[in-house]
Design a protein around this motif. Structure first.
Motif, PDB file in Angstrom:
ATOM      1  N   GLN A   1      33.522  49.243  36.146  1.00 34.33           N
ATOM      2  CA  GLN A   1      33.590  49.042  34.707  1.00 34.33           C
ATOM      3  C   GLN A   1      33.016  47.673  34.366  1.00 34.33           C
ATOM      4  O   GLN A   1      33.344  46.673  35.009  1.00 34.33           O
ATOM      5  N   VAL A   2      32.171  47.661  33.355  1.00 39.44           N
ATOM      6  CA  VAL A   2      31.540  46.415  32.906  1.00 39.44           C
ATOM      7  C   VAL A   2      32.036  46.106  31.504  1.00 39.44           C
ATOM      8  O   VAL A   2      31.972  46.959  30.608  1.00 39.44           O
ATOM      9  N   ILE A   3      32.558  44.897  31.317  1.00 38.86           N
ATOM     10  CA  ILE A   3      33.041  44.466  29.997  1.00 38.86           C
ATOM     11  C   ILE A   3      32.227  43.256  29.544  1.00 38.86           C
ATOM     12  O   ILE A   3      32.131  42.253  30.264  1.00 38.86           O
ATOM     13  N   ASP A   4      31.631  43.370  28.378  1.00 42.03           N
ATOM     14  CA  ASP A   4      30.935  42.246  27.750  1.00 42.03           C
ATOM     15  C   ASP A   4      31.862  41.674  26.688  1.00 42.03           C
ATOM     16  O   ASP A   4      32.267  42.388  25.750  1.00 42.03           O
ATOM     17  N   VAL A   5      32.216  40.402  26.820  1.00 40.08           N
ATOM     18  CA  VAL A   5      33.179  39.793  25.901  1.00 40.08           C
ATOM     19  C   VAL A   5      32.664  38.451  25.404  1.00 40.08           C
ATOM     20  O   VAL A   5      32.036  37.695  26.153  1.00 40.08           O
TER      21      VAL A   5
ATOM     22  N   ASP B   1      35.815  46.478  39.928  1.00 38.23           N
ATOM     23  CA  ASP B   1      35.483  47.396  41.015  1.00 38.23           C
ATOM     24  C   ASP B   1      35.990  48.818  40.832  1.00 38.23           C
ATOM     25  O   ASP B   1      35.857  49.625  41.734  1.00 38.23           O
ATOM     26  N   HIS B   2      36.582  49.131  39.725  1.00 34.27           N
ATOM     27  CA  HIS B   2      37.101  50.489  39.518  1.00 34.27           C
ATOM     28  C   HIS B   2      36.906  50.885  38.062  1.00 34.27           C
ATOM     29  O   HIS B   2      36.510  50.063  37.229  1.00 34.27           O
ATOM     30  N   SER B   3      37.202  52.138  37.767  1.00 36.76           N
ATOM     31  CA  SER B   3      36.932  52.657  36.421  1.00 36.76           C
ATOM     32  C   SER B   3      38.143  52.555  35.491  1.00 36.76           C
ATOM     33  O   SER B   3      38.095  53.032  34.366  1.00 36.76           O
ATOM     34  N   GLU B   4      39.257  51.948  35.934  1.00 29.43           N
ATOM     35  CA  GLU B   4      40.426  51.764  35.062  1.00 29.43           C
ATOM     36  C   GLU B   4      40.038  50.942  33.843  1.00 29.43           C
ATOM     37  O   GLU B   4      39.252  49.986  33.936  1.00 29.43           O
ATOM     38  N   ASP B   5      40.587  51.304  32.684  1.00 31.19           N
ATOM     39  CA  ASP B   5      40.285  50.570  31.460  1.00 31.19           C
ATOM     40  C   ASP B   5      40.925  49.183  31.541  1.00 31.19           C
ATOM     41  O   ASP B   5      42.155  49.039  31.524  1.00 31.19           O
ATOM     42  N   MET B   6      40.079  48.162  31.630  1.00 33.88           N
ATOM     43  CA  MET B   6      40.556  46.791  31.818  1.00 33.88           C
ATOM     44  C   MET B   6      40.621  46.000  30.512  1.00 33.88           C
ATOM     45  O   MET B   6      40.917  44.797  30.521  1.00 33.88           O
TER      46      MET B   6
ATOM     47  N   VAL C   1      42.017  42.044  29.673  1.00 33.22           N
ATOM     48  CA  VAL C   1      41.174  40.991  29.124  1.00 33.22           C
ATOM     49  C   VAL C   1      41.808  40.418  27.853  1.00 33.22           C
ATOM     50  O   VAL C   1      41.793  39.199  27.629  1.00 33.22           O
ATOM     51  N   PHE C   2      42.413  41.274  27.020  1.00 36.87           N
ATOM     52  CA  PHE C   2      43.123  40.802  25.827  1.00 36.87           C
ATOM     53  C   PHE C   2      44.294  39.902  26.224  1.00 36.87           C
ATOM     54  O   PHE C   2      44.518  38.846  25.617  1.00 36.87           O
ATOM     55  N   ASP C   3      45.051  40.334  27.247  1.00 40.06           N
ATOM     56  CA  ASP C   3      46.183  39.517  27.723  1.00 40.06           C
ATOM     57  C   ASP C   3      45.692  38.162  28.232  1.00 40.06           C
ATOM     58  O   ASP C   3      46.313  37.118  27.967  1.00 40.06           O
ATOM     59  N   PHE C   4      44.576  38.179  28.962  1.00 44.17           N
ATOM     60  CA  PHE C   4      43.982  36.944  29.487  1.00 44.17           C
ATOM     61  C   PHE C   4      43.628  35.996  28.339  1.00 44.17           C
ATOM     62  O   PHE C   4      43.890  34.786  28.405  1.00 44.17           O
TER      63      PHE C   4
ATOM     64  N   ASN D   1      45.458  32.261  27.436  1.00 44.40           N
ATOM     65  CA  ASN D   1      44.635  31.051  27.502  1.00 44.40           C
ATOM     66  C   ASN D   1      44.270  30.502  26.131  1.00 44.40           C
ATOM     67  O   ASN D   1      43.403  29.623  26.018  1.00 44.40           O
ATOM     68  N   GLY D   2      44.932  31.007  25.078  1.00 45.30           N
ATOM     69  CA  GLY D   2      44.696  30.510  23.730  1.00 45.30           C
ATOM     70  C   GLY D   2      43.305  30.792  23.206  1.00 45.30           C
ATOM     71  O   GLY D   2      42.739  29.985  22.446  1.00 45.30           O
ATOM     72  N   LEU D   3      42.716  31.937  23.623  1.00 43.90           N
ATOM     73  CA  LEU D   3      41.362  32.303  23.215  1.00 43.90           C
ATOM     74  C   LEU D   3      41.390  33.408  22.172  1.00 43.90           C
ATOM     75  O   LEU D   3      42.312  34.236  22.138  1.00 43.90           O
ATOM     76  N   LYS D   4      40.367  33.409  21.348  1.00 41.73           N
ATOM     77  CA  LYS D   4      40.158  34.528  20.431  1.00 41.73           C
ATOM     78  C   LYS D   4      38.951  35.334  20.902  1.00 41.73           C
ATOM     79  O   LYS D   4      37.937  34.763  21.307  1.00 41.73           O
ATOM     80  N   ILE D   5      39.071  36.653  20.853  1.00 41.10           N
ATOM     81  CA  ILE D   5      37.964  37.530  21.238  1.00 41.10           C
ATOM     82  C   ILE D   5      37.167  37.887  19.984  1.00 41.10           C
ATOM     83  O   ILE D   5      37.700  38.481  19.039  1.00 41.10           O
TER      84      ILE D   5
END
Length: 297
Positions: free
Chosen positions: A221-225, A258-263, A267-270, A274-278
C-alpha cells in the motif's frame, strides 16, 4: 524449454548493452519483457531471433542452438519487430503468399492465418489501405504463418486506438495457449491483461523475474500525505511495517507499507500524536506500473 538464454552479453563499442542475461521459458507462457528505453530489450530480441550475434553466452530455442543454427532456429520462431516491415503496396493475401514462398509453407496455411488473426474481410485490400490495427494483424499473420512454437513481439500495440488494443491483446492471449510468447511493451496494463510472467531489465541486466500472480499477490500500500509543516524522515521510524519513505517535495511524503491493510487510520494517529495537520492524503495499491518505476528509476 522453449527458450533458454544463458549468460548473454553484448557491447556496442564501449557500452555494455546486455550484461550476462539469463532466463528460460516454457511452452504456453506469455512473458512481459519490460524495461526503460535503452535497457537492452530490442537487442535481446534480435539476438534471440538470430539477427544479431552476442559477444558471449548461448541461446537455445526448442533446443536448437541459435548461434550455430540460426536458420534452423528461425523456422520455429515468429518475429514481429517494433517497426512492422510490410510491403504496403502489396495486397494482404499477396503479401502472405510472398511470405509463404520464403518459408515454403502450404498455401492452405495462408487462409488459416488470415482467419486466425481476423483479416478475412480485409484480405482483398492493399496493406496501405488498412488501419494501423489491421496492419499489425498482417504482421502477426506473417509471424505465425510457418507455425512457429515461439513468438517474439516487440511493441506490437504501439499506436493502436483503445478498440484495436483490446482486439490485438485478445489475439495474443489466444496465440499464447500453444506457443511461448516474449512480449516487449511499455504499457503496463497490457502486461497485466495478457502476461503470465514479468521480466524487467535495466541497464542490460535482469532486475526482476517473477510470475504475475505472485507480484499481484504481494501487493503493498502506498500513501501520499501532505502535512502542514516539515518533519524529519526519522519521525516515521515508529511504523514497524514501513517499507520505504520518500520526501517527494517540501511537506509531501510517500509512504509504502509491506501489506495491503488500510494504513490511513495509523497515519492519522501518527499526525495527531506529533501535533501535525494532514492537508492531503491519497492511498493506492502498488501495481505493476508503480513497481516498474521503483525498480528502473
Amino acid at each position: 524449454m522453449s527458450i533458454n538464454v544463458i549468460s548473454v552479453s553484448k557491447k556496442y563499442t564501449t557500452e555494455k548493452v546486455l550484461d550476462t542475461v539469463s532466463f528460460s521459458a516454457e511452452k504456453g507462457q506469455i512473458i512481459g519483457f519490460l524495461g526503460p528505453n535503452g535497457a537492452g530489450k530490442s537487442t535481446m530480441m534480435r539476438i534471440l531471433t538470430g539477427y544479431l550475434k552476442p559477444d558471449s553466452g548461448a541461446i537455445f530455442v526448442d533446443e536448437i542452438d541459435v548461434l550455430k543454427n540460426a536458420i534452423q532456429a528461425q523456422r520455429v520462431i515468429g518475429y514481429l519487430p517494433e517497426h512492422n516491415p510490410l510491403y504496403e503496396e502489396m495486397y494482404v493475401r499477396e503479401y502472405l503468399q510472398f511470405q509463404a514462398a520464403i518459408f515454403k509453407v502450404e498455401k492452405s496455411q495462408i487462409e488459416n492465418c488470415i482467419a486466425e488473426v481476423g483479416l478475412t474481410k480485409e484480405a482483398h485490400k492493399k496493406i496501405n489501405q488498412l488501419s494501423k490495427g489491421y496492419q499489425q494483424r498482417v504482421g502477426l499473420a506473417a509471424a505465425i504463418l510457418h507455425k512457429p512454437t515461439v513468438l517474439i513481439l516487440d511493441e506490437p500495440t504501439t499506436g493502436l486506438d483503445p478498440n484495436q488494443l483490446v482486439a490485438i491483446r485478445a489475439l495474443i492471449k489466444a496465440l499464447g495457449k500453444d506457443k511461448t510468447i516474449l512480449l516487449s511493451t511499455h504499457i503496463m496494463q497490457e502486461v497485466e491483461a495478457v502476461c503470465d510472467r514479468v521480466i524487467i531489465i535495466k541497464k542490460g541486466a535482469i532486475v526482476l523475474d517473477e510470475k504475475l500472480k505472485e507480484l499481484q499477490r504481494n501487493t503493498a500500500q502506498v500513501i501520499d500525505v501532505i502535512f502542514n509543516i516539515q518533519i524529519a524522515v526519522n519521525s516515521f521510524s515508529v511504523f514497524a511495517d514501513l517499507n520505504s519513505v520518500i520526501n517527494t517535495s517540501g511537506n509531501t511524503w510517500q509512504l509504502t507499507f509491506d501489506h495491503s491493510e488500510d494504513m490511513r487510520s495509523k497515519v492519522f494517529d501518527f499526525a495527531q500524536e506529533n501535533g501535525l495537520k494532514i492537508l492531503s492524503l491519497n492511498t493506492q495499491s502498488k501495481n505493476l506500473e508503480t513497481l516498474f518505476r521503483e525498480i528502473t528509476q
